[in-house]
Design a protein around this motif. Sequence first.
Motif, PDB file in Angstrom:
ATOM      1  N   LYS A  68     -65.201 -17.592   0.192  1.00 48.99           N
ATOM      2  CA  LYS A  68     -65.101 -16.211   0.673  1.00 48.99           C
ATOM      3  C   LYS A  68     -64.029 -16.095   1.756  1.00 48.99           C
ATOM      4  N   THR A  69     -64.010 -17.068   2.645  1.00 48.30           N
ATOM      5  CA  THR A  69     -63.007 -17.067   3.718  1.00 48.30           C
ATOM      6  C   THR A  69     -61.607 -17.198   3.129  1.00 48.30           C
ATOM      7  N   LEU A  70     -61.441 -18.100   2.176  1.00 48.85           N
ATOM      8  CA  LEU A  70     -60.125 -18.309   1.563  1.00 48.85           C
ATOM      9  C   LEU A  70     -59.660 -17.088   0.786  1.00 48.85           C
ATOM     10  N   HIS A  71     -60.592 -16.400   0.151  1.00 46.24           N
ATOM     11  CA  HIS A  71     -60.215 -15.178  -0.566  1.00 46.24           C
ATOM     12  C   HIS A  71     -59.594 -14.162   0.394  1.00 46.24           C
ATOM     13  N   ARG A  72     -60.236 -13.965   1.550  1.00 44.86           N
ATOM     14  CA  ARG A  72     -59.691 -13.020   2.540  1.00 44.86           C
ATOM     15  C   ARG A  72     -58.329 -13.487   3.049  1.00 44.86           C
ATOM     16  N   LEU A  73     -58.187 -14.785   3.297  1.00 45.38           N
ATOM     17  CA  LEU A  73     -56.902 -15.306   3.788  1.00 45.38           C
ATOM     18  C   LEU A  73     -55.813 -15.154   2.733  1.00 45.38           C
ATOM     19  N   GLU A  74     -56.168 -15.365   1.480  1.00 45.81           N
ATOM     20  CA  GLU A  74     -55.180 -15.245   0.401  1.00 45.81           C
ATOM     21  C   GLU A  74     -54.734 -13.797   0.211  1.00 45.81           C
ATOM     22  N   VAL A  75     -55.675 -12.867   0.284  1.00 46.14           N
ATOM     23  CA  VAL A  75     -55.352 -11.441   0.153  1.00 46.14           C
ATOM     24  C   VAL A  75     -54.355 -11.008   1.222  1.00 46.14           C
ATOM     25  N   HIS A  76     -54.474 -11.559   2.423  1.00 50.64           N
ATOM     26  CA  HIS A  76     -53.572 -11.213   3.525  1.00 50.64           C
ATOM     27  C   HIS A  76     -52.312 -12.074   3.555  1.00 50.64           C
ATOM     28  N   GLY A  77     -52.182 -13.007   2.612  1.00 52.24           N
ATOM     29  CA  GLY A  77     -50.988 -13.837   2.540  1.00 52.24           C
ATOM     30  C   GLY A  77     -50.943 -14.992   3.525  1.00 52.24           C
ATOM     31  N   HIS A  78     -52.092 -15.359   4.090  1.00 53.71           N
ATOM     32  CA  HIS A  78     -52.129 -16.430   5.082  1.00 53.71           C
ATOM     33  C   HIS A  78     -52.217 -17.821   4.461  1.00 53.71           C
ATOM     34  N   ILE A  79     -52.627 -17.887   3.201  1.00 57.42           N
ATOM     35  CA  ILE A  79     -52.687 -19.163   2.482  1.00 57.42           C
ATOM     36  C   ILE A  79     -52.144 -18.962   1.075  1.00 57.42           C
ATOM     37  N   THR A  80     -51.868 -20.088   0.422  1.00 52.95           N
ATOM     38  CA  THR A  80     -51.558 -20.087  -1.007  1.00 52.95           C
ATOM     39  C   THR A  80     -52.485 -21.087  -1.675  1.00 52.95           C
ATOM     40  N   ARG A  81     -52.778 -20.840  -2.940  1.00 55.77           N
ATOM     41  CA  ARG A  81     -53.581 -21.776  -3.720  1.00 55.77           C
ATOM     42  C   ARG A  81     -52.796 -22.129  -4.974  1.00 55.77           C
ATOM     43  N   SER A  82     -52.803 -23.408  -5.316  1.00 54.88           N
ATOM     44  CA  SER A  82     -52.137 -23.868  -6.536  1.00 54.88           C
ATOM     45  C   SER A  82     -53.047 -24.859  -7.246  1.00 54.88           C
ATOM     46  N   LYS A  83     -52.842 -24.996  -8.557  1.00 53.07           N
ATOM     47  CA  LYS A  83     -53.656 -25.936  -9.336  1.00 53.07           C
ATOM     48  C   LYS A  83     -53.524 -27.339  -8.772  1.00 53.07           C
ATOM     49  N   ASN A  84     -54.635 -28.036  -8.712  1.00 53.67           N
ATOM     50  CA  ASN A  84     -54.660 -29.420  -8.265  1.00 53.67           C
ATOM     51  C   ASN A  84     -54.179 -30.294  -9.423  1.00 53.67           C
ATOM     52  N   GLU A  85     -53.093 -31.019  -9.224  1.00 55.61           N
ATOM     53  CA  GLU A  85     -52.532 -31.863 -10.277  1.00 55.61           C
ATOM     54  C   GLU A  85     -53.457 -33.025 -10.642  1.00 55.61           C
ATOM     55  N   GLN A  86     -54.278 -33.509  -9.698  1.00 53.03           N
ATOM     56  CA  GLN A  86     -55.190 -34.616  -9.972  1.00 53.03           C
ATOM     57  C   GLN A  86     -56.482 -34.154 -10.657  1.00 53.03           C
ATOM     58  N   ASP A  87     -56.874 -32.913 -10.418  1.00 48.13           N
ATOM     59  CA  ASP A  87     -58.124 -32.391 -10.978  1.00 48.13           C
ATOM     60  C   ASP A  87     -57.920 -30.913 -11.277  1.00 48.13           C
ATOM     61  N   ARG A  88     -57.662 -30.582 -12.518  1.00 43.53           N
ATOM     62  CA  ARG A  88     -57.348 -29.206 -12.920  1.00 43.53           C
ATOM     63  C   ARG A  88     -58.488 -28.218 -12.667  1.00 43.53           C
ATOM     64  N   ARG A  89     -59.679 -28.723 -12.360  1.00 44.54           N
ATOM     65  CA  ARG A  89     -60.806 -27.823 -12.083  1.00 44.54           C
ATOM     66  C   ARG A  89     -60.741 -27.230 -10.684  1.00 44.54           C
ATOM     67  N   SER A  90     -59.885 -27.779  -9.828  1.00 45.64           N
ATOM     68  CA  SER A  90     -59.829 -27.306  -8.446  1.00 45.64           C
ATOM     69  C   SER A  90     -58.416 -26.863  -8.075  1.00 45.64           C
ATOM     70  N   HIS A  91     -58.315 -26.219  -6.933  1.00 43.97           N
ATOM     71  CA  HIS A  91     -57.044 -25.743  -6.401  1.00 43.97           C
ATOM     72  C   HIS A  91     -56.750 -26.430  -5.072  1.00 43.97           C
ATOM     73  N   VAL A  92     -55.480 -26.563  -4.781  1.00 44.88           N
ATOM     74  CA  VAL A  92     -55.051 -27.081  -3.483  1.00 44.88           C
ATOM     75  C   VAL A  92     -54.687 -25.879  -2.622  1.00 44.88           C
ATOM     76  N   VAL A  93     -55.214 -25.850  -1.418  1.00 42.21           N
ATOM     77  CA  VAL A  93     -55.000 -24.746  -0.490  1.00 42.21           C
ATOM     78  C   VAL A  93     -53.961 -25.177   0.538  1.00 42.21           C
ATOM     79  N   SER A  94     -52.996 -24.290   0.806  1.00 42.44           N
ATOM     80  CA  SER A  94     -51.942 -24.558   1.790  1.00 42.44           C
ATOM     81  C   SER A  94     -51.785 -23.357   2.706  1.00 42.44           C
TER      82      SER A  94
END
Length: 179
Positions: A68-94
Motif C-alpha cells: 500500500k505504501t509503495l503504491h502511493r509512492l509510485e503514484v507520486h513518482g517517488h519510486i519505480t518498480r521493475s520486474k525482478n530478473e531473478q524471480d519474475r513473480r516479484s518486482h524490484v523497487v528503486s
Amino acid sequence: MQDRNQWPTNRLLSTAARLVEHAWNEDLASLGVTHAGVMALDVLRSEGSMTQAQLAHQVRVQAQTMGKTLHRLEVHGHITRSKNEQDRRSHVVSISQAGERVLEDAAGLERGLLGAGDESDEQFRRRLAEIISSLGGARWRKEVQEDPDVGSADTSASVEGVHASVASSSITGAPGSAL
C-alpha cells in the motif's frame, strides 16, 4: 493530574513519540508523503534497490502493508518498480529522483520539528538507537529466522538510520504494524 516531570519514562517516551508522529505526519502531508513512505524511501536510498518483501522486512512491516505504501509512492513518482530478473513473480523497487528530493525536503521538515540538533540531541538519538537495538534485536532476529521469503536482510539498527525508524518503532510497535 500528575505533573509530567513525575511520569514514568515509558509514559514520557510513548507520549512524546505519538505527538511527534502526529506533527510529523501533518508536515509530511504538505510533501505528498506519509511517515511510512519516508521510511521506505530512506531504506531504498541507503540500501539500494530491493524487492517489496525485502523492503518490508527492513522497515519491519508486513509485505502487504508495504504494498500500500509503495503504491502511493509510485503514484507520486517517488519510486519505480521493475520486474525482478531473478524471480519474475516479484518486482524490484528503486527510489527515483523525485523520491530523493522528497527525502531532502522531509529532512528539512524534521529538523524544524525536532530542533537544530545539538550535542544533547545526538546523545538522545544514540540512547534511542541503543534501546531499539537492545529491545528489538532478539525480536527481529527471531522474525528473520521464521521468514524464509526475506533472504539475508540485515536486522541491526544503525544510529544513522534511526531518525526514520525511531518514531515508528516506539509509536507503532513495529514490526508488523500498519503504516
